[in-house]
Motif scaffolding. Structure first.
Motif, PDB file in Angstrom:
ATOM      1  N   SER A  67       0.836  -1.203   0.000  1.00 18.40           N
ATOM      2  CA  SER A  67       0.000   0.000   0.000  1.00 18.40           C
ATOM      3  C   SER A  67       0.876   1.260   0.000  1.00 18.40           C
ATOM      4  O   SER A  67       0.581   2.227  -0.722  1.00 18.40           O
ATOM      5  N   ASN A  68       1.956   1.235   0.777  1.00 19.05           N
ATOM      6  CA  ASN A  68       2.882   2.368   0.801  1.00 19.05           C
ATOM      7  C   ASN A  68       3.575   2.544  -0.549  1.00 19.05           C
ATOM      8  O   ASN A  68       3.769   3.672  -1.020  1.00 19.05           O
ATOM      9  N   TYR A  70       2.369   1.657  -3.433  1.00 20.26           N
ATOM     10  CA  TYR A  70       1.353   2.183  -4.359  1.00 20.26           C
ATOM     11  C   TYR A  70       1.227   3.707  -4.206  1.00 20.26           C
ATOM     12  O   TYR A  70       1.217   4.439  -5.203  1.00 20.26           O
ATOM     13  N   ASN A  71       1.150   4.174  -2.957  1.00 16.41           N
ATOM     14  CA  ASN A  71       1.029   5.616  -2.716  1.00 16.41           C
ATOM     15  C   ASN A  71       2.262   6.370  -3.222  1.00 16.41           C
ATOM     16  O   ASN A  71       2.147   7.469  -3.781  1.00 16.41           O
ATOM     17  N   ASP A  72       3.440   5.781  -3.026  1.00 17.37           N
ATOM     18  CA  ASP A  72       4.670   6.408  -3.518  1.00 17.37           C
ATOM     19  C   ASP A  72       4.693   6.457  -5.044  1.00 17.37           C
ATOM     20  O   ASP A  72       5.165   7.437  -5.640  1.00 17.37           O
ATOM     21  N   VAL A  74       2.110   6.707  -6.956  1.00 15.51           N
ATOM     22  CA  VAL A  74       1.175   7.772  -7.360  1.00 15.51           C
ATOM     23  C   VAL A  74       1.873   9.130  -7.298  1.00 15.51           C
ATOM     24  O   VAL A  74       1.773   9.948  -8.218  1.00 15.51           O
ATOM     25  N   ARG A 252       1.246   0.146 -10.815  1.00 19.25           N
ATOM     26  CA  ARG A 252       0.156   0.589  -9.937  1.00 19.25           C
ATOM     27  C   ARG A 252      -1.088  -0.277 -10.128  1.00 19.25           C
ATOM     28  O   ARG A 252      -1.757  -0.648  -9.157  1.00 19.25           O
ATOM     29  N   LYS A 256      -2.498  -2.664  -7.150  1.00 19.69           N
ATOM     30  CA  LYS A 256      -3.888  -2.442  -6.728  1.00 19.69           C
ATOM     31  C   LYS A 256      -4.688  -3.736  -6.805  1.00 19.69           C
ATOM     32  O   LYS A 256      -5.496  -4.035  -5.907  1.00 19.69           O
TER      33      LYS A 256
END
Length: 262
Positions: A67-68, A70-72, A74, A252, A256
Protein backbone atom coordinates in the motif's frame (compact mmCIF):
# COMPACT_ATOMS: atom_id res chain seq x y z
CA UNK A 1 -6.17 -87.49 45.03
CA UNK A 2 -6.98 -84.38 47.05
CA UNK A 3 -3.52 -83.02 46.34
CA UNK A 4 -4.07 -83.60 42.62
CA UNK A 5 -7.33 -81.54 42.55
CA UNK A 6 -5.76 -78.83 44.69
CA UNK A 7 -2.94 -78.50 42.19
CA UNK A 8 -5.37 -78.21 39.31
CA UNK A 9 -7.26 -75.47 41.20
CA UNK A 10 -4.06 -73.53 41.85
CA UNK A 11 -3.11 -73.72 38.19
CA UNK A 12 -6.51 -72.36 37.15
CA UNK A 13 -6.22 -69.49 39.62
CA UNK A 14 -2.78 -68.59 38.28
CA UNK A 15 -4.09 -68.61 34.71
CA UNK A 16 -6.97 -66.31 35.67
CA UNK A 17 -4.61 -63.91 37.41
CA UNK A 18 -2.28 -63.87 34.39
CA UNK A 19 -5.19 -63.23 32.06
CA UNK A 20 -6.49 -60.43 34.26
CA UNK A 21 -3.02 -58.88 34.50
CA UNK A 22 -2.58 -59.10 30.73
CA UNK A 23 -5.92 -57.39 30.23
CA UNK A 24 -4.93 -54.56 32.55
CA UNK A 25 -1.57 -54.15 30.79
CA UNK A 26 -3.30 -54.03 27.41
CA UNK A 27 -5.71 -51.38 28.64
CA UNK A 28 -2.80 -49.35 30.05
CA UNK A 29 -0.94 -49.40 26.73
CA UNK A 30 -4.08 -48.37 24.86
CA UNK A 31 -4.63 -45.52 27.30
CA UNK A 32 -0.98 -44.40 27.00
CA UNK A 33 -1.11 -44.50 23.21
CA UNK A 34 -4.34 -42.47 23.29
CA UNK A 35 -2.71 -39.89 25.53
CA UNK A 36 0.27 -39.62 23.17
CA UNK A 37 -2.02 -39.23 20.15
CA UNK A 38 -3.98 -36.47 21.91
CA UNK A 39 -0.76 -34.65 22.86
CA UNK A 40 0.53 -34.89 19.27
CA UNK A 41 -2.79 -33.63 17.90
CA UNK A 42 -2.70 -30.75 20.40
CA UNK A 43 0.82 -29.82 19.36
CA UNK A 44 -0.12 -29.94 15.68
CA UNK A 45 -3.17 -27.76 16.29
CA UNK A 46 -1.06 -25.27 18.28
CA UNK A 47 1.53 -25.16 15.49
CA UNK A 48 -1.20 -24.65 12.92
CA UNK A 49 -2.70 -21.79 14.92
CA UNK A 50 0.75 -20.27 15.38
CA UNK A 51 1.48 -20.55 11.65
CA UNK A 52 -1.89 -19.01 10.86
CA UNK A 53 -1.17 -16.09 13.20
CA UNK A 54 2.31 -15.61 11.71
CA UNK A 55 0.91 -15.73 8.17
CA UNK A 56 -1.78 -13.25 9.15
CA UNK A 57 0.84 -10.89 10.62
CA UNK A 58 3.07 -11.36 7.56
CA UNK A 59 0.17 -10.66 5.19
CA UNK A 60 -0.73 -7.56 7.17
CA UNK A 61 2.85 -6.28 6.98
CA UNK A 62 3.10 -7.07 3.26
CA UNK A 63 -0.24 -5.41 2.55
CA UNK A 64 0.91 -2.27 4.35
CA UNK A 65 4.21 -2.37 2.46
CA UNK A 66 2.47 -2.72 -0.91
CA UNK A 67 0.00 0.00 0.00
CA UNK A 68 2.88 2.37 0.80
CA UNK A 69 4.58 1.48 -2.48
CA UNK A 70 1.35 2.18 -4.36
CA UNK A 71 1.03 5.62 -2.72
CA UNK A 72 4.67 6.41 -3.52
CA UNK A 73 4.12 5.38 -7.13
CA UNK A 74 1.17 7.77 -7.36
CA UNK A 75 3.33 10.64 -6.05
CA UNK A 76 6.12 9.69 -8.47
CA UNK A 77 3.66 9.69 -11.37
CA UNK A 78 2.70 13.28 -10.50
CA UNK A 79 6.39 14.15 -10.50
CA UNK A 80 6.79 12.51 -13.92
CA UNK A 81 3.95 14.62 -15.29
CA UNK A 82 5.86 17.71 -14.15
CA UNK A 83 8.99 16.38 -15.91
CA UNK A 84 7.08 15.89 -19.16
CA UNK A 85 5.57 19.38 -19.04
CA UNK A 86 8.97 20.88 -18.27
CA UNK A 87 10.55 18.98 -21.14
CA UNK A 88 7.91 20.22 -23.58
CA UNK A 89 8.46 23.84 -22.51
CA UNK A 90 12.24 23.56 -22.66
CA UNK A 91 12.09 21.77 -26.02
CA UNK A 92 9.89 24.53 -27.40
CA UNK A 93 12.35 27.21 -26.26
CA UNK A 94 15.28 25.27 -27.73
CA UNK A 95 13.52 25.03 -31.07
CA UNK A 96 12.71 28.75 -31.04
CA UNK A 97 16.35 29.61 -30.34
CA UNK A 98 17.40 27.23 -33.09
CA UNK A 99 15.02 28.90 -35.54
CA UNK A 100 16.43 32.33 -34.66
CA UNK A 101 20.08 31.31 -34.66
CA UNK A 102 20.28 28.82 -37.52
CA UNK A 103 17.36 29.75 -39.78
CA UNK A 104 17.54 33.51 -39.09
CA UNK A 105 13.82 33.58 -38.42
CA UNK A 106 12.18 36.52 -36.67
CA UNK A 107 9.79 35.40 -33.91
CA UNK A 108 7.25 37.60 -32.18
CA UNK A 109 8.02 35.98 -28.84
CA UNK A 110 9.85 33.09 -27.24
CA UNK A 111 9.07 30.84 -24.30
CA UNK A 112 10.09 31.90 -20.80
CA UNK A 113 13.84 32.59 -21.28
CA UNK A 114 14.76 31.28 -17.80
CA UNK A 115 13.80 27.81 -19.04
CA UNK A 116 17.14 27.67 -20.81
CA UNK A 117 18.83 27.04 -17.43
CA UNK A 118 16.01 25.00 -15.88
CA UNK A 119 16.88 21.85 -13.97
CA UNK A 120 14.60 19.42 -12.18
CA UNK A 121 13.97 18.53 -8.59
CA UNK A 122 14.94 14.93 -9.06
CA UNK A 123 14.13 12.46 -6.28
CA UNK A 124 11.87 9.49 -6.82
CA UNK A 125 10.25 7.83 -3.81
CA UNK A 126 10.56 4.45 -5.53
CA UNK A 127 14.25 4.35 -6.34
CA UNK A 128 16.97 1.74 -6.75
CA UNK A 129 17.03 1.12 -2.97
CA UNK A 130 13.66 -0.60 -3.29
CA UNK A 131 15.31 -3.40 -5.25
CA UNK A 132 16.42 -5.02 -1.98
CA UNK A 133 13.06 -4.48 -0.27
CA UNK A 134 11.26 -5.99 -3.24
CA UNK A 135 12.58 -9.48 -2.39
CA UNK A 136 10.28 -9.57 0.66
CA UNK A 137 7.18 -9.53 -1.58
CA UNK A 138 5.64 -13.00 -1.89
CA UNK A 139 3.88 -12.43 -5.21
CA UNK A 140 6.48 -13.29 -7.84
CA UNK A 141 4.88 -11.18 -10.57
CA UNK A 142 4.74 -8.06 -8.40
CA UNK A 143 8.26 -8.66 -7.12
CA UNK A 144 9.75 -8.98 -10.61
CA UNK A 145 7.81 -5.96 -11.87
CA UNK A 146 9.05 -3.79 -8.99
CA UNK A 147 12.66 -4.88 -9.49
CA UNK A 148 12.42 -4.12 -13.22
CA UNK A 149 10.84 -0.75 -12.48
CA UNK A 150 13.57 0.28 -10.03
CA UNK A 151 16.17 -0.53 -12.68
CA UNK A 152 14.42 1.77 -15.17
CA UNK A 153 14.33 4.51 -12.54
CA UNK A 154 18.06 4.01 -11.89
CA UNK A 155 18.79 4.32 -15.62
CA UNK A 156 16.75 7.51 -15.81
CA UNK A 157 18.49 8.93 -12.73
CA UNK A 158 21.90 8.20 -14.25
CA UNK A 159 20.88 9.87 -17.50
CA UNK A 160 19.73 12.97 -15.64
CA UNK A 161 22.43 13.42 -13.00
CA UNK A 162 25.50 12.35 -14.97
CA UNK A 163 24.54 13.97 -18.26
CA UNK A 164 21.74 16.55 -18.24
CA UNK A 165 22.27 18.05 -14.78
CA UNK A 166 26.04 18.14 -15.27
CA UNK A 167 25.94 20.10 -18.52
CA UNK A 168 23.37 22.54 -17.09
CA UNK A 169 25.31 23.26 -13.90
CA UNK A 170 28.88 22.96 -15.19
CA UNK A 171 28.60 24.42 -18.69
CA UNK A 172 25.41 26.32 -19.46
CA UNK A 173 24.84 28.35 -16.28
CA UNK A 174 28.42 29.64 -15.99
CA UNK A 175 28.33 30.47 -19.71
CA UNK A 176 25.16 32.54 -19.30
CA UNK A 177 26.77 34.35 -16.36
CA UNK A 178 29.90 35.17 -18.36
CA UNK A 179 27.72 36.54 -21.15
CA UNK A 180 25.82 38.63 -18.55
CA UNK A 181 22.38 37.28 -19.40
CA UNK A 182 21.13 37.26 -15.82
CA UNK A 183 18.84 40.04 -14.65
CA UNK A 184 20.30 40.07 -11.14
CA UNK A 185 18.14 42.98 -10.00
CA UNK A 186 14.99 40.90 -10.64
CA UNK A 187 15.99 37.96 -8.43
CA UNK A 188 14.37 39.04 -5.16
CA UNK A 189 11.47 40.70 -6.93
CA UNK A 190 10.55 37.35 -8.42
CA UNK A 191 11.43 35.00 -5.57
CA UNK A 192 8.40 33.78 -3.65
CA UNK A 193 9.01 34.51 0.03
CA UNK A 194 6.52 31.84 1.12
CA UNK A 195 8.66 28.98 -0.17
CA UNK A 196 12.20 27.79 0.32
CA UNK A 197 12.49 25.64 -2.80
CA UNK A 198 13.51 28.28 -5.35
CA UNK A 199 9.92 28.85 -6.46
CA UNK A 200 9.49 32.08 -8.41
CA UNK A 201 6.47 34.24 -8.92
CA UNK A 202 5.12 34.84 -12.39
CA UNK A 203 5.37 38.59 -12.95
CA UNK A 204 4.88 40.02 -16.42
CA UNK A 205 7.86 41.96 -17.69
CA UNK A 206 10.36 40.55 -15.16
CA UNK A 207 12.68 37.71 -16.15
CA UNK A 208 15.69 36.11 -14.54
CA UNK A 209 17.26 35.73 -17.97
CA UNK A 210 17.32 38.72 -20.33
CA UNK A 211 15.15 37.77 -23.29
CA UNK A 212 16.69 40.16 -25.80
CA UNK A 213 20.24 39.18 -24.89
CA UNK A 214 19.32 35.50 -25.17
CA UNK A 215 17.90 36.06 -28.65
CA UNK A 216 21.08 37.84 -29.72
CA UNK A 217 23.26 35.16 -28.14
CA UNK A 218 21.32 32.44 -29.97
CA UNK A 219 22.66 33.85 -33.25
CA UNK A 220 26.24 32.88 -32.37
CA UNK A 221 27.88 29.59 -33.31
CA UNK A 222 29.23 29.22 -29.78
CA UNK A 223 25.75 29.25 -28.24
CA UNK A 224 24.31 26.93 -30.89
CA UNK A 225 27.04 24.37 -30.07
CA UNK A 226 26.02 24.43 -26.41
CA UNK A 227 22.33 24.35 -27.35
CA UNK A 228 22.96 21.33 -29.55
CA UNK A 229 24.54 19.38 -26.70
CA UNK A 230 22.04 20.33 -24.03
CA UNK A 231 19.10 19.52 -26.30
CA UNK A 232 20.55 16.06 -26.92
CA UNK A 233 20.80 15.50 -23.15
CA UNK A 234 17.23 16.64 -22.56
CA UNK A 235 15.97 14.28 -25.26
CA UNK A 236 18.03 11.41 -23.86
CA UNK A 237 16.48 12.00 -20.46
CA UNK A 238 13.03 12.16 -22.05
CA UNK A 239 13.60 8.83 -23.80
CA UNK A 240 14.46 7.26 -20.41
CA UNK A 241 11.48 8.90 -18.75
CA UNK A 242 8.78 7.52 -21.07
CA UNK A 243 9.29 3.79 -20.26
CA UNK A 244 9.42 4.66 -16.55
CA UNK A 245 6.02 6.33 -16.85
CA UNK A 246 4.57 3.32 -18.67
CA UNK A 247 5.94 0.88 -16.08
CA UNK A 248 4.72 3.08 -13.26
CA UNK A 249 1.19 2.88 -14.66
CA UNK A 250 1.39 -0.91 -15.08
CA UNK A 251 2.86 -1.47 -11.63
CA UNK A 252 0.16 0.59 -9.94
CA UNK A 253 -2.54 -1.49 -11.65
CA UNK A 254 -0.77 -4.71 -10.65
CA UNK A 255 -0.32 -3.72 -7.01
CA UNK A 256 -3.89 -2.44 -6.73
CA UNK A 257 -5.13 -5.81 -7.98
CA UNK A 258 -2.86 -7.64 -5.52
CA UNK A 259 -4.10 -5.54 -2.59
CA UNK A 260 -7.64 -6.73 -3.30
CA UNK A 261 -6.51 -10.31 -2.55
CA UNK A 262 -5.62 -9.63 1.09
Amino acid sequence: MIKFFRKIRQNLLMENLSAEQAGKTSKYFKYAIGEIVLVVIGILIALQINNWNENRKSNKIEKEFLSNIYNDLVIDSIQFTYYIETFKSVEKLHFQLYQIGINNEVLDSINEPALIRRSLYFKQLIDKDFKEKAFSISNTKVRKALIAYTQLVADMETSYKQELERIISDDLRPYLGIKKLYNTKNLFKLKDKFFNDYTFKIVNGLNLVDKNKLIELSKTDEFQQILFEINLKWNEFHSRLLPVIRENDKLRVLIKSELNNY
